[in-house]
Design an enzyme around this catalytic site. Structure first.
Site, PDB file in Angstrom:
ATOM      1  N   LYS A  62       0.842  -1.199   0.000  1.00 51.61           N
ATOM      2  CA  LYS A  62       0.000   0.000   0.000  1.00 51.61           C
ATOM      3  C   LYS A  62       0.876   1.249   0.000  1.00 51.61           C
ATOM      4  O   LYS A  62       1.917   1.292   0.655  1.00 51.61           O
ATOM      5  CB  LYS A  62      -0.909  -0.030   1.230  1.00 51.61           C
ATOM      6  CG  LYS A  62      -1.977   1.051   1.292  1.00 51.61           C
ATOM      7  CD  LYS A  62      -2.841   0.837   2.534  1.00 51.61           C
ATOM      8  CE  LYS A  62      -3.929   1.895   2.667  1.00 51.61           C
ATOM      9  NZ  LYS A  62      -4.749   1.669   3.876  1.00 51.61           N
ATOM     10  N   SER A  94      -9.554   1.728   3.237  1.00 53.26           N
ATOM     11  CA  SER A  94      -8.760   2.506   2.293  1.00 53.26           C
ATOM     12  C   SER A  94      -7.763   1.653   1.498  1.00 53.26           C
ATOM     13  O   SER A  94      -7.107   2.157   0.579  1.00 53.26           O
ATOM     14  CB  SER A  94      -7.972   3.588   3.045  1.00 53.26           C
ATOM     15  OG  SER A  94      -7.090   3.008   3.987  1.00 53.26           O
ATOM     16  N   SER A 117      -9.815  -0.826   7.315  1.00 51.38           N
ATOM     17  CA  SER A 117      -9.318  -0.528   5.965  1.00 51.38           C
ATOM     18  C   SER A 117      -8.683  -1.701   5.237  1.00 51.38           C
ATOM     19  O   SER A 117      -8.336  -1.574   4.066  1.00 51.38           O
ATOM     20  CB  SER A 117      -8.305   0.628   6.028  1.00 51.38           C
ATOM     21  OG  SER A 117      -8.952   1.830   6.324  1.00 51.38           O
TER      22      SER A 117
END
Length: 506
Positions: free
Chosen positions: A62, A141, A165
């Protein structure tokens, strides 16, 4: 299949799925030594000397986790030109295990969002398998990491989970998403959102792969002040062994069903997947038992006070002088420092980040801190106590001071099972359209089942299970995420139960 051929397949899939926008910096666009790394891993494999079970595997990262050689932007204009001179601890651990970094994945800016649409690179576009051609939300996210796994662009991926997330994107993309106990995995080199909640999480198609990655990362890091030291890890292990020393996969478990999670807004397909899961465990010989977690009804409200408050403090550093890209407005040179900061932050941050900074700044203000931030901290403590009452195993870092009677523990459960999200993924147009009637609060509500475990720092995993849904008056299979939550430090049991649930099939 050789590791080199497998690596080439992942890179080819990145190229063929470019329109989905799951990668910010895909490997195909970044010069690197991945071919050489794959060949070296192949050679070690043939000699019977692999570095680990991850040797030669493509693992995506990420884009709020620092990587040397790849930009780290947090999907924000304010970090447009930032390239980290070092690897985050978790990235270095993966490389030490022989893994190949598959690129940086898209996300909501600074990890603030539930649909991966608040990104300067554009939204992550989840595949819609129904007849509708519109794209679905990939969750947030860590939506880019989840979609990269779901579409075979990598072997597995790491993301961050502050309030869900990792688990929410897993539920929306039909993958497995695991949030370990807070403090087990290092956060050094992870760009902070909310320090008391941020956790590095893992995404893969199978729980066994998640376990391989977790084993490589589950180590103390002296550079991270929130990383559990060896003494505390030993204490956790001793506490778990004393409560279930002879547990095996065939042992009967007490599985708790939180009554408060059976909300009226729960989508019928999600409810059916939940019921299927509970019935499957009952057929396996496990005991299904209702439990009450009354304070978790307030968890979402407390989270959206605490997390923005910490975010407003963490993001104050991006003022264009020490950190972050400075505004290009030439007038800034002739203005006061305050005007420079305002212009820089106003241009650099997106709408959702600004919203959360303002929420946090308000709740920390002298006029509001007692009624908001302090009250939310009290609720957080009560949420954790609800979980402590529910679990048979005592909290390993709170032994003897919880005040929970032994007879209560004897009627308690080993794990909790509930939905990960209350509904299937919405379409991106529903989330982003100017004509959409959704407010920011609608997106926040998606975290209603994931936030309680985050507030308590507990391990939780989302596993995909199918349920029946109704699309244009036709019955269809809809994947739902089913969440398994365990006591603090009982990550191994959570992974074991997740692997059992996979046996139900999709």
């Amino acid at each position: 299949m050789s590791l080199l051929i497998e690596a080439e397949r992942y890179v080819a899939n990145q190229s063929s799925h470019i329109a989905l926008n799951s990668f910010v910096t895909p490997l195909r666009r970044h010069a690197g030594r991945w071919q050489d790394q794959a060949k070296e891993a192949d050679s070690r494999q043939r000699q019977g000397k692999p570095k680990s079970r991850l040797d030669g595997q493509f693992i995506a990262v990420k884009d709020n986790i620092c990587t040397r050689g790849f930009p780290t932007t947090c999907a924000s204009k304010t970090l447009d030109t930032f390239t980290s001179p070092f690897n985050a601890t978790v990235v270095q651990q993966l490389q030490d295990a022989g893994a190949i970094i598959a690129g940086k994945t898209n996300l909501d800016e600074f990890g603030m969002g539930s649909h991966s649409v608040h990104s300067r690179f554009g939204p992550v576009k989840n595949i819609n398998r129904s007849r509708d051609s519109s794209h679905l939300s990939a969750g947030g996210s860590s939506g880019g990491s989840a979609l990269a796994v779901a579409t075979d662009q990598c072997h597995s991926a790491i993301g961050t989970d502050t309030g869900g997330s990792v688990r929410l994107p897993a539920a929306y993309t039909g993958t497995v998403g695991f949030k370990p106990s807070y403090g087990l995995l290092s956060r050094w080199g992870v760009v902070a959102y909310a320090n008391s909640l941020d956790t590095v999480g893992i995404l893969a198609k199978r729980t066994s792969v998640v376990r391989d990655v977790f084993d490589a990362l589950n180590k103390h890091d002296p550079r991270d002040p929130t990383s559990l030291p060896p003494a505390s890890r030993s204490r956790i292990s001793s506490n778990l062994n004393s409560h279930h020393p002879s547990r095996s996969e065939s042992s009967r478990l007490r599985i708790g069903v939180p009554l408060e999670y059976n909300i009226s807004e729960l989508n019928p397909s999600v409810r059916q997947a939940w019921c299927r899961s509970l019935e499957y465990f009952r057929q396996q010989g496990h005991i299904i038992q209702p439990v009450s977690l009354p304070m978790t009804k307030l968890a979402l409200s407390a989270y959206y006070i605490l997390a923005p408050a910490e975010a407003s403090s963490n993001l104050a550093k991006y003022e264009g002088v020490r950190y972050g890209s400075r505004s290009n407005d030439p007038k800034c040179d002739n203005k006061s420092e305050n005007d420079l900061y305002v212009n820089t932050r106003g241009e650099g941050f997106g709408a959702e980040v600004k919203r959360r900074i303002m929420l946090g700044a308000f709740s920390l203000s002298a006029q509001a801190i007692d009624n908001y931030f302090i009250q939310a901290q009290r609720i957080r403590r009560l949420v954790r106590r609800d979980f402590d009452v529910a679990f048979r195993v005592e909290h390993p870092l709170d032994l003897g001071i919880s005040g929970i009677e032994q007879h209560t523990r004897e009627s308690s459960v080993d794990v909790l099972i509930c939905p990960t999200a209350p509904s299937p993924p919405p379409t991106i147009s529903d989330v982003t359209s100017a004509k959409a009637t959704r407010s920011p609060l609608d997106a926040y509500i998606n975290d209603v089942f994931t936030v309680p475990a985050s507030l308590a720092g507990l391990p939780a995993i989302s596993v995909p299970v199918s349920g029946k849904g109704d699309t244009d008056n036709q019955e269809s299979e809809i994947l739902a995420g089913i969440q398994i939550i365990g006591q603090y430090g009982d990550d191994k049991l959570v992974l074991e139960v997740g692997e059992v649930l996979e046996g139900l099939g999709l």
